[in-house]
Design an enzyme around this catalytic site. Sequence first.
Site, short mmCIF file in Angstrom:
data_model
loop_
_atom_site.label_atom_id
_atom_site.label_comp_id
_atom_site.label_asym_id
_atom_site.label_seq_id
_atom_site.Cartn_x
_atom_site.Cartn_y
_atom_site.Cartn_z
N SER A 40 0.98 -1.08 0.11
CA SER A 40 0.02 0.02 -0.01
C SER A 40 0.95 1.39 0.00
O SER A 40 1.92 0.98 0.35
CB SER A 40 -0.94 0.03 1.08
OG SER A 40 -0.04 0.44 2.28
N ASP A 41 0.53 2.28 -0.52
CA ASP A 41 1.21 3.59 -0.30
C ASP A 41 1.02 3.79 1.26
O ASP A 41 0.22 3.48 2.03
CB ASP A 41 0.59 4.90 -1.08
CG ASP A 41 1.73 5.87 -1.24
OD1 ASP A 41 2.66 5.77 -0.35
OD2 ASP A 41 1.55 6.56 -2.23
#
Length: 732
Positions: A267-268
């Site tokens: 994920s960011d």
Amino acid sequence: MANLMNSPAYEAARKKAEAMLATMTLTEKTGQLSQFGTSIYSDDEQTFDDHFAEGKVGSYLTIKGAARTNSIQRALMKATRLPIPALFADDVIHGYRTTFPTPLAQSCTWNPEMTRLCNEAAAKEAYRAGLKWTFSPMVDIARDPRWGRIMEGYGEDTYLCSRFSEAAVRGYQGDGETIGKDHVYACMKHYIAYGACIGGRDYNTADLSLQTLYDVYLPPFQAGIDAGAATVMSAFEDVNGVPATGNRYLLTDVLRDQLGFKGFVVSDAGAVTELVPHGFAEDIKEAVRLAFGAGCDMIMAGDPYNEYLPALIEEGRITMEQVDRSVLAVLTLKYLCGLMDEPLVDESGEDCFFSDAHMDIARRAGREAAVLLENNGILPLTPAAMAGKKIALVGPLAGEEGKGHLLGGWACLCDPAHTVSIEEGMRKAFGDTCDILTLRGCGVTCGNSEEEKAAEREQVRQASEAAADYDVIVAVVGEEAGMSGEANSRSDLTLTGCQGQLLEALIATGKPVVLLVSAGRPLILTPYKDRVAALMLIWQMGSEAGDAVADLLTGVVSPSGHLTTSQPVCTGQVPIYYNHANTGRPALGRWPFEAKYRDCQIAPLYPFGYGLSYTSFAYEDIRLSATEMPQDGEITVTLTVRNVGNHDGAAVVQLYIRDLVGSTVRPVKELKGFEKVFLQAGESRELTLSLPASSLAFHDPGMNLIVEPGKFKLWVGEDCTDERFAFDFEVI
Ligand code: BGC
């Protein structure tokens, strides 16, 4: 195509990972899916060592240096039950310590091999510092320069970005079917359409048709996957209403099932928990269910997977098979890169930082990245021509103060002390043949108080007065490093602070002004275009900026960069991109009711693909191998490029097409091929560009990928508006 992710080595690593997986507890499994660190949000290098004993740490971000990564790795290995080292990652975007031009600048080289070289060098430095993984390349298409992250990618065009995407991946990971010493895993980001944020406002919604998603935004990811990209980062924003990080359709159906991605998705930073403020998840536990369930294997920066996955499994809302699949993907990469056998890195390897070889690549990349937009003949300023003359070098980015800014944003562990300023580069190049005076003139920005503004105006006055006595003025203005990159959207792209006033005052001296613009993004340069003697975009060139700029100014090399973003006339024109659709009322100037602005032209100031050289090129004997091609065929375009000027230089031969009639409205032009060719003065070379029919494919209204029969136009030219060499062909 054979690559790392479909190699025998990958299969062997997977077997070992399967064996390891069979021995793991659930806590140890979720630990492998959890990354810790601090990202850009703070300098705090917290290690979460209270997690070691339980095996809750799978990866780290932003831990700098071999000694530090080794000490954390040792402590972790000592404390955990299973010998699974952490995967260290960082944002090595355009260099680790030696800083190369920003990716946007690199794209202006139109030389993907140069990016492969930059990334290979960056990977080597990163590896020696204990990293095995970089969060790069960013292959987001960016059509809106208000978006600060435009600097991190390869511009507005899908075809060009795709070529850079594969080169970038190969640079980091190596060309072969194994990844070992001195290479790191690539992470393509931000999946997907992050650059399509409405209004150019970072993190904002992306709302786009599926056709645009597939035809414009996905191909660079596909190209990177085909080159063997090991990881992908999910984006922050929502795409057509569903946040990218919780988007099962995008992360699983498209990325894995359609594009064939085999690695893992991270994920960011914070993007999983941000599903809550998005209004997509009620609480963090639900956010974990949605993100992980969608296909986001690893969470960046935090404990939520450790905390909530066990309960979600117990409740039957996530299955153990899903967790095993993700852990297997992570462990496979840990085996594949040799981390499991050699968790520590040789601490004496950091002597490659700023090595001559790396600085040489930085200098060559800088030379090729600059884009010359205007030249009334004043350039090159050769030392011989300037002997006994005087140059005033003026502007906030010209001297010592500018160094850090020439490195650009997202410069990992850069060092202004190892950076050549424009002044230093010029002084080296001119020696004592001519007198160089450096003046700040003003800051890039200016405070708001009346006193501060008055002080800036006074500096402008003094600088222009002093410069008036000089033969040539070289002005260096633009953006500070921190003005582009993440969370740096701008609503106004004109020069900030008193820089505009400084340029006006310098132009008013009547002396020739060579304007150099260093910025992370295209800025509005309309007022200066026709009033300066020369205008060159030098972007943010990195450690060797000053030397590379001096090489260009003095004619050691000819500029060969070409724009990869349309250069807007004014901010109101953006988003602006050359490959837009036609309208039913194109702006042809025939009557008032056309798709135009009443107060501004619709054409950009300089078009995509544009860039001048000190020499000129003739395109001769251009021929198509056929004027008809079947839907699965290919035609080739052959031509001779001749350097007809007096300088050595590089031509960027560009091939555009237009599908004249389609079942969806087709873009007015599309780049389908290019080649950069270096030619000595007088030299010529024959080139062949191929155009496979498959490259003409697009998604029809029913989302079928089709190559439609019909008539096409083809142009070979020096930029996207160059229509001197036009041809017709037909797909049958
Ligand atoms: C950025 C990513 C970056 C990550 C880690 C995020 O804020 O969007 O591009 O890789 O931080 O630093």
